[in-house]
Design a protein around this motif. Structure first.
Motif, PDB file in Angstrom:
ATOM      1  N   TRP A  36       1.035  -1.109  -0.084  1.00 10.69           N
ATOM      2  CA  TRP A  36       0.132  -0.025  -0.011  1.00 10.69           C
ATOM      3  C   TRP A  36       0.969   1.138   0.101  1.00 10.69           C
ATOM      4  CZ3 TRP A  36      -4.133  -0.922   4.217  1.00 10.69           C
ATOM      5  CH2 TRP A  36      -4.966  -2.024   3.946  1.00 10.69           C
ATOM      6  N   ALA A  37       1.865   1.233   0.695  1.00 12.56           N
ATOM      7  CA  ALA A  37       2.791   2.398   0.934  1.00 12.56           C
ATOM      8  C   ALA A  37       3.456   2.588  -0.525  1.00 12.56           C
ATOM      9  CB  ALA A  37       3.671   2.364   2.284  1.00 12.56           C
ATOM     10  N   ALA A  38       3.933   1.694  -0.881  1.00  8.97           N
ATOM     11  CA  ALA A  38       4.825   1.944  -2.345  1.00  8.97           C
ATOM     12  C   ALA A  38       3.823   2.209  -3.382  1.00  8.97           C
ATOM     13  CB  ALA A  38       5.365   0.591  -2.725  1.00  8.97           C
ATOM     14  N   ALA A  39       2.679   1.549  -3.267  1.00  8.29           N
ATOM     15  CA  ALA A  39       1.799   1.979  -4.513  1.00  8.29           C
ATOM     16  C   ALA A  39       1.186   3.501  -4.247  1.00  8.29           C
ATOM     17  CB  ALA A  39       0.554   1.062  -4.461  1.00  8.29           C
ATOM     18  N   SER A  40       0.999   3.884  -2.984  1.00 12.65           N
ATOM     19  CA  SER A  40       0.451   5.290  -2.518  1.00 12.65           C
ATOM     20  C   SER A  40       1.423   6.231  -3.073  1.00 12.65           C
ATOM     21  CB  SER A  40       0.153   5.267  -1.045  1.00 12.65           C
ATOM     22  OG  SER A  40      -1.079   4.486  -1.019  1.00 12.65           O
ATOM     23  N   SER A  90      -5.111   4.179  14.129  1.00 11.47           N
ATOM     24  CA  SER A  90      -4.064   4.309  13.227  1.00 11.47           C
ATOM     25  C   SER A  90      -4.385   4.455  11.897  1.00 11.47           C
ATOM     26  CB  SER A  90      -3.337   2.713  13.601  1.00 11.47           C
ATOM     27  OG  SER A  90      -4.087   1.840  13.076  1.00 11.47           O
ATOM     28  N   LEU A  91      -3.187   4.541  11.187  1.00 17.44           N
ATOM     29  CA  LEU A  91      -3.024   4.628   9.605  1.00 17.44           C
ATOM     30  C   LEU A  91      -3.430   6.038   9.357  1.00 17.44           C
ATOM     31  CD1 LEU A  91      -4.607   1.053   8.427  1.00 17.44           C
ATOM     32  CD2 LEU A  91      -2.269   1.948   8.919  1.00 17.44           C
ATOM     33  N   ASP A  92      -3.348   6.249   7.939  1.00 18.72           N
ATOM     34  CA  ASP A  92      -3.409   7.632   7.444  1.00 18.72           C
ATOM     35  C   ASP A  92      -3.959   7.584   6.190  1.00 18.72           C
ATOM     36  OD1 ASP A  92      -2.096  10.573   8.242  1.00 18.72           O
ATOM     37  OD2 ASP A  92      -1.815  10.125   6.301  1.00 18.72           O
ATOM     38  N   LYS A  93      -4.289   8.868   5.443  1.00 17.09           N
ATOM     39  CA  LYS A  93      -4.739   8.991   4.334  1.00 17.09           C
ATOM     40  C   LYS A  93      -3.658   8.785   3.125  1.00 17.09           C
ATOM     41  CE  LYS A  93      -4.378  14.233   4.196  1.00 17.09           C
ATOM     42  NZ  LYS A  93      -2.876  14.259   3.640  1.00 17.09           N
ATOM     43  N   SER A  94      -2.303   9.219   3.641  1.00 19.04           N
ATOM     44  CA  SER A  94      -1.339   8.872   2.778  1.00 19.04           C
ATOM     45  C   SER A  94      -1.018   7.435   2.591  1.00 19.04           C
ATOM     46  CB  SER A  94      -0.175   9.512   3.171  1.00 19.04           C
ATOM     47  OG  SER A  94       0.329   9.047   4.715  1.00 19.04           O
ATOM     48  N   ASP A  95      -1.557   6.475   3.443  1.00 19.14           N
ATOM     49  CA  ASP A  95      -1.479   5.164   3.274  1.00 19.14           C
ATOM     50  C   ASP A  95      -2.265   4.593   2.092  1.00 19.14           C
ATOM     51  OD1 ASP A  95       0.534   4.679   5.286  1.00 19.14           O
ATOM     52  OD2 ASP A  95      -1.030   5.007   6.785  1.00 19.14           O
ATOM     53  N   HIS A  96      -3.172   5.414   1.846  1.00 18.03           N
ATOM     54  CA  HIS A  96      -4.264   4.838   0.841  1.00 18.03           C
ATOM     55  C   HIS A  96      -4.344   5.534  -0.462  1.00 18.03           C
ATOM     56  CE1 HIS A  96      -5.258   3.380   4.833  1.00 18.03           C
ATOM     57  NE2 HIS A  96      -5.747   2.343   4.475  1.00 18.03           N
TER      58      HIS A  96
END
Length: 298
Positions: A36-40, A90-96
């Motif tokens: 997810w992080a790489a694709a985001s 947890s998590l963040d919009k930038s992760d998505h």
């Protein structure tokens, strides 16, 4: 399954942890997060976007906009608002950001809001933040090529819960300029609609700090079914078939509570766990993606 046994299990802290701790249930969850992080990051680099736009003045009250491609003579684009999960803590919009490319490619405008996280805020407060995010989208998305009359919500996990909350919102109480049918339609992916079990789940208790009143305020399954407004306001509810029994039950619960008129599609999708189900959303070959695409076209 013995329903009486399941009902009694819901008072067993160890059983609740087993049912609701998705990271423990999916040992390879870290690999999903890495993808997810790489694709985001790639999505933010490869697509036009406006990042960290304020929709309010509080912590976490920002959103990212991925505008639809603009072409001369094209009408305003349908809007997909994606609400991320992470158990509200947890998590963040930038992760998505990875959600955006597949839908922008099809001509949609994608908005991904953030929200403050528990325990700094409560779940009802997060729901109120999402009303402000949606109000911002309605008021300003036209500037970015989106159609405020065609707003569809998609949420995952805690975000699926929040999507249902927004579908049930009385928008006139949020702003006099907002229409009753602000949300055209919604999709909940692995959502939770009855928060009472989470009040007793050990790994969540200290961060969510749910009270009985908050459970009542923020459990969509306990609400009256929201009315359809000119054919608008349907909810699609899905979960992965490889998720826990409780997540499958929660998914079915919202259709039982609101009825098939409001929740016409309630499915468990084969071969998908709590994290891979979100990846299916952006796979053009998958039924989940096709269901979301249809919501944008309706």
């Amino acid at each position: 399954m013995n329903l009486k046994s399941v009902s009694s299990n819901r008072s067993d802290p160890a059983w609740l942890d087993l049912q609701y701790n998705n990271r423990a249930l999916v040992p390879e969850h870290a690999a999903h997060f890495e993808r997810w992080a790489a694709a985001s990051a790639q999505a933010r680099q490869g697509l036009p976007c406006l990042l960290d736009v304020a929709y309010g003045h509080g912590p976490g009250e920002t959103l990212d906009v991925f505008p639809a491609p603009r072409k001369h003579g094209r009408p305003p684009a349908p809007v997909l608002v994606f609400i991320h999960g992470g158990y509200w803590r947890s998590l963040d919009k930038s992760d998505h950001s990875f959600i955006a490319p597949a839908f922008v490619k099809q001509g949609a405008c994608v908005v991904i809001p953030n929200y403050a996280l528990c325990p700094a805020v409560t779940i009802p407060q997060i729901a109120l933040q999402m009303t402000q995010a949606l109000a911002w989208v309605y008021r300003y998305i036209g500037t970015h090529g989106g159609d405020p009359q065609r707003i569809t919500l998609v949420g995952h996990s805690a975000g699926g819960h929040l999507a249902a909350m927004m579908l049930a919102c009385q928008w006139s109480l949020v702003g006099q300029d907002l229409p009753d049918a602000l949300v055209q339609s919604a999709m909940s992916i692995s959502g939770v609609f009855d928060l009472e079990p989470l009040r007793h789940t050990p790994f969540l208790k200290d961060s969510l700090r749910l009270t009985p009143r908050q459970v009542s305020q923020a459990s969509p399954a306990g609400f009256a079914a929201p009315p359809l407004q000119d054919g608008r306001g349907e909810l699609i509810a899905v979960a992965g078939a490889d998720e826990s029994d409780e997540f499958v039950r929660q998914n079915q619960l919202i259709q039982s509570a609101w009825g098939k008129e409001i929740v016409p599609v309630c499915e468990t999708l084969p071969g998908l766990n709590h994290f891979s189900v979100l990846e299916a959303l952006v796979d053009p070959r998958h039924r989940l993606h096709k269901l979301a695409k249809q919501l944008l076209k309706d």
